[in-house]
Design a protein around this motif. Structure first.
Motif, PDB file in Angstrom:
ATOM      1  N   ASP A  76     -15.179   0.943  -3.842  1.00 21.01           N
ATOM      2  CA  ASP A  76     -16.643   0.852  -3.775  1.00 21.01           C
ATOM      3  C   ASP A  76     -17.248   1.859  -2.799  1.00 21.01           C
ATOM      4  N   ASP A  77     -16.498   2.227  -1.774  1.00 18.28           N
ATOM      5  CA  ASP A  77     -17.031   3.192  -0.807  1.00 18.28           C
ATOM      6  C   ASP A  77     -16.768   4.640  -1.227  1.00 18.28           C
ATOM      7  N   GLY A  78     -16.203   4.839  -2.422  1.00 16.42           N
ATOM      8  CA  GLY A  78     -15.948   6.179  -2.920  1.00 16.42           C
ATOM      9  C   GLY A  78     -14.584   6.733  -2.570  1.00 16.42           C
ATOM     10  N   SER A  79     -13.826   6.027  -1.742  1.00 21.68           N
ATOM     11  CA  SER A  79     -12.492   6.492  -1.374  1.00 21.68           C
ATOM     12  C   SER A  79     -11.491   6.201  -2.486  1.00 21.68           C
ATOM     13  N   LEU A  80     -10.363   6.882  -2.417  1.00 27.60           N
ATOM     14  CA  LEU A  80      -9.316   6.743  -3.428  1.00 27.60           C
ATOM     15  C   LEU A  80      -8.066   6.138  -2.824  1.00 27.60           C
ATOM     16  N   ARG A  81      -7.351   5.370  -3.620  1.00 27.44           N
ATOM     17  CA  ARG A  81      -5.998   4.964  -3.247  1.00 27.44           C
ATOM     18  C   ARG A  81      -5.203   4.718  -4.518  1.00 27.44           C
ATOM     19  N   TYR A  82      -3.886   4.712  -4.378  1.00 28.14           N
ATOM     20  CA  TYR A  82      -3.031   4.390  -5.509  1.00 28.14           C
ATOM     21  C   TYR A  82      -3.106   2.898  -5.819  1.00 28.14           C
ATOM     22  N   TYR A  83      -2.936   2.565  -7.083  1.00 33.41           N
ATOM     23  CA  TYR A  83      -2.693   1.173  -7.432  1.00 33.41           C
ATOM     24  C   TYR A  83      -1.385   0.733  -6.786  1.00 33.41           C
ATOM     25  N   THR A  84      -1.336  -0.519  -6.367  1.00 28.03           N
ATOM     26  CA  THR A  84      -0.041  -1.083  -6.003  1.00 28.03           C
ATOM     27  C   THR A  84       0.705  -1.426  -7.295  1.00 28.03           C
ATOM     28  N   VAL A  85       1.971  -1.704  -7.170  1.00 28.51           N
ATOM     29  CA  VAL A  85       2.754  -2.102  -8.336  1.00 28.51           C
ATOM     30  C   VAL A  85       2.184  -3.387  -8.933  1.00 28.51           C
ATOM     31  N   PHE A 127       0.831  -1.206   0.000  1.00 26.88           N
ATOM     32  CA  PHE A 127       0.000   0.000   0.000  1.00 26.88           C
ATOM     33  C   PHE A 127       0.865   1.256   0.000  1.00 26.88           C
ATOM     34  N   ARG A 128       0.435   2.246  -0.758  1.00 25.86           N
ATOM     35  CA  ARG A 128       1.104   3.542  -0.779  1.00 25.86           C
ATOM     36  C   ARG A 128       0.059   4.609  -0.494  1.00 25.86           C
ATOM     37  N   ALA A 129       0.269   5.388   0.537  1.00 24.74           N
ATOM     38  CA  ALA A 129      -0.691   6.405   0.960  1.00 24.74           C
ATOM     39  C   ALA A 129      -0.527   7.696   0.150  1.00 24.74           C
ATOM     40  N   GLY A 130      -1.516   8.581   0.290  1.00 26.81           N
ATOM     41  CA  GLY A 130      -1.393   9.930  -0.250  1.00 26.81           C
ATOM     42  C   GLY A 130      -2.171  10.214  -1.516  1.00 26.81           C
ATOM     43  N   ALA A 131      -2.994   9.282  -1.968  1.00 28.13           N
ATOM     44  CA  ALA A 131      -3.739   9.506  -3.210  1.00 28.13           C
ATOM     45  C   ALA A 131      -4.798  10.584  -3.028  1.00 28.13           C
ATOM     46  N   LYS A 132      -4.797  11.551  -3.913  1.00 28.50           N
ATOM     47  CA  LYS A 132      -5.789  12.639  -3.892  1.00 28.50           C
ATOM     48  C   LYS A 132      -6.199  12.978  -5.318  1.00 28.50           C
ATOM     49  N   PRO A 133      -7.490  13.281  -5.502  1.00 34.20           N
ATOM     50  CA  PRO A 133      -7.923  13.671  -6.854  1.00 34.20           C
ATOM     51  C   PRO A 133      -7.548  15.123  -7.136  1.00 34.20           C
ATOM     52  N   TYR A 134      -7.434  15.453  -8.408  1.00 38.12           N
ATOM     53  CA  TYR A 134      -7.283  16.842  -8.822  1.00 38.12           C
ATOM     54  C   TYR A 134      -7.898  16.973 -10.202  1.00 38.12           C
ATOM     55  N   PRO A 135      -8.186  18.172 -10.660  1.00 36.42           N
ATOM     56  CA  PRO A 135      -8.928  18.344 -11.910  1.00 36.42           C
ATOM     57  C   PRO A 135      -8.319  17.539 -13.062  1.00 36.42           C
ATOM     58  N   GLY A 181       7.386  12.332 -12.956  1.00 35.98           N
ATOM     59  CA  GLY A 181       6.794  11.486 -11.939  1.00 35.98           C
ATOM     60  C   GLY A 181       5.507  10.873 -12.459  1.00 35.98           C
ATOM     61  N   VAL A 182       4.760  10.229 -11.608  1.00 30.05           N
ATOM     62  CA  VAL A 182       3.572   9.492 -12.015  1.00 30.05           C
ATOM     63  C   VAL A 182       2.335  10.363 -11.879  1.00 30.05           C
ATOM     64  N   PRO A 183       1.534  10.557 -12.942  1.00 28.92           N
ATOM     65  CA  PRO A 183       0.294  11.293 -12.821  1.00 28.92           C
ATOM     66  C   PRO A 183      -0.671  10.537 -11.920  1.00 28.92           C
ATOM     67  N   GLY A 184      -1.153  11.183 -10.863  1.00 27.96           N
ATOM     68  CA  GLY A 184      -1.945  10.474  -9.864  1.00 27.96           C
ATOM     69  C   GLY A 184      -3.216   9.846 -10.383  1.00 27.96           C
ATOM     70  N   GLY A 185      -3.956  10.554 -11.242  1.00 35.91           N
ATOM     71  CA  GLY A 185      -5.258  10.064 -11.657  1.00 35.91           C
ATOM     72  C   GLY A 185      -5.196   8.773 -12.423  1.00 35.91           C
ATOM     73  N   GLU A 186      -4.180   8.614 -13.294  1.00 38.83           N
ATOM     74  CA  GLU A 186      -4.095   7.412 -14.099  1.00 38.83           C
ATOM     75  C   GLU A 186      -3.622   6.215 -13.291  1.00 38.83           C
ATOM     76  N   ASN A 187      -3.177   6.435 -12.077  1.00 40.99           N
ATOM     77  CA  ASN A 187      -2.670   5.344 -11.257  1.00 40.99           C
ATOM     78  C   ASN A 187      -3.387   5.259  -9.915  1.00 40.99           C
ATOM     79  N   MET A 188      -4.628   5.745  -9.919  1.00 39.17           N
ATOM     80  CA  MET A 188      -5.464   5.656  -8.725  1.00 39.17           C
ATOM     81  C   MET A 188      -6.730   4.874  -9.041  1.00 39.17           C
ATOM     82  N   ILE A 189      -7.315   4.328  -7.997  1.00 44.40           N
ATOM     83  CA  ILE A 189      -8.559   3.580  -8.120  1.00 44.40           C
ATOM     84  C   ILE A 189      -9.600   4.195  -7.195  1.00 44.40           C
TER      85      ILE A 189
END
Length: 402
Positions: A330-339, A291-299, A319-327
């Motif tokens: 089901d509860d609406g929360s966001l997190r980064y994909y793992t490797v 798990f990698r913490a810190g995922a946040k949406p942006y426009p 670096g890695v664009p957050g949106g393309e590597n986040m999920i």
């Protein structure tokens, strides 16, 4: 197995798919040390598909192809895409990272029976149309080289004149290209890429791109008409999203015309068997599933949803664009994909391990060709070469009999 050379091999996505389709890589050429080290680490681990790979960290401009012997049937690779990427600076022929001239040189010197090159869909951007035509003509006639002092536009003119002339054209290739979506071939990711395939014109090949194996319509049918998708994933009816009856009727009409293909694979499909990394990262039986913490949406970057193919994974210029590597869970929360999750979205085998940091591994994975897509295209080309070479054997044996 037919021998191949791969340029710009990265971390091995294209190479794995082609190996699975029957090609035997005589050499994999890549300048990036981290990518080479990652492949070599998998060789040392004993991953079977890569055991005989000859990985060479080098600048392809320095390569002498006669060092690799004769009989190379296929040249493949993904020339660096930043000059054409929608996320890059769009400089194309003004960008020193444009490696298509080196791809053409490899074809010219090795004279393979076929080649496969992959690139981003930005290559087909209207502003690049003339340069893309230039690339195709160079690959069609690799021996018509640029002369000292020529501009690329002058070279293009010479190629056009040669292409439309009559007579002996020497080493030439029949080249086709197509913009494909990896999701249409069973990859759980919406990833549009330009695939360029050429066959040497003395072979009389009769090849076309493989038909799609999966479709969005089939996914919609399995969700909203048959319900099989939700049942397969054990999603209770109360937790399933809903659609209007008008939309349901539209889907039914769109899917009643004939036999459906396989359904598009979703993020949820790709993650089957993987535990929640937030709860079991220390005990996971899968490597690279931390798990990698810190995922946040942006426009413009809001993450991928579970029940559709993932958005395109990208390496990113900074670096890695957050949106393309986040999920979006089901509860609406966001997190980064793992490797490991990202590797599954690119259809890498679970046994293929990534040894760098999260950022470095995601860069390598984001740059890769999906293994499944490479396998399908590669298998189609391989079977065509088998047919052509078998025909040649029979033809020559017939001559001897006479």
């Amino acid at each position: 197995m037919y021998s191949s050379i791969e340029l710009f091999s990265g971390t091995g996505g294209l190479a794995l798919g082609l190996q699975k389709s029957g090609f035997d890589h005589r050499a994999l050429l890549e300048w990036d040390k981290d990518s080479c080290d990652n492949i070599k680490a998998n060789i040392e681990r004993g991953f079977p598909l890569v055991q005989n790979w000859n990985v060479i960290q080098t600048d392809v401009k320095l390569v002498h192809y006669d060092d690799f012997g004769e009989g190379i049937k296929l040249v493949a690779g993904g020339p660096p895409c930043q000059p054409f990427s929608l996320g890059g600076k769009h400089q194309a022929y003004n960008d020193k990272r444009d490696m298509f001239p080196e791809a053409v040189r490899a074809v010219r010197e090795l004279k393979p029976q076929a080649f496969i090159f992959e690139n981003v869909k930005g290559l087909l951007r209207k502003s690049f149309s003339t340069y893309f035509n230039y690339i195709i003509l160079q690959l069609s006639h690799p021996e018509v080289t640029i002369k000292d002092g020529m501009t690329w536009l002058e070279h293009l003119k010479a190629l056009e004149e040669y292409h439309t002339s009559v007579g002996d054209h020497g080493l030439s290739y029949n080249v086709v290209f197509r913009l494909v979506n990896a999701a249409d071939y069973g990859v759980p990711q919406s990833r549009h890429r330009v695939i360029i395939v050429g066959f040497r014109n003395d072979l009389n090949a009769n090849w076309s791109f493989p038909d799609a194996t999966h479709s969005q319509d089939a996914l919609r049918y399995s969700k909203w008409i048959s319900g099989e998708y939700w049942e397969e994933h054990k999603i209770a009816k109360a937790k399933r999203p809903t659609i209007s009856e008008t939309e349901r009727l539209r889907i039914r009409k769109a899917t009643e015309r004939g036999e459906l293909l396989g359904r598009w694979q979703t993020v949820r499909d790709a993650f089957l068997g993987l535990s929640d990394p937030r709860k079991s990262q220390r005990n996971s039986k899968f490597e690279n599933h931390e798990f990698r913490a810190g995922a946040k949406p942006y426009p413009g970057h809001s993450g991928s949803v579970m029940d559709e193919p993932s958005k395109t994974l990208k390496a990113g210029d900074h670096g890695v664009p957050g949106g393309e590597n986040m999920i979006v869970l089901d509860d609406g929360s966001l997190r980064y994909y793992t490797v490991r999750e990202s590797a599954r979205l690119q259809t890498f085998p679970d046994e293929y391990v990534f040894h760098g940091s999260w950022t470095e591994s995601m860069r390598q994975i984001g740059n890769a060709v999906p293994v499944q897509l490479a396998n399908i295209i590669g298998s189609s080309v391989y079977h065509q070469l088998e047919r052509l070479n078998e025909y040649e054997k029979q033809r020559h044996s017939g001559y001897k009999a006479v």
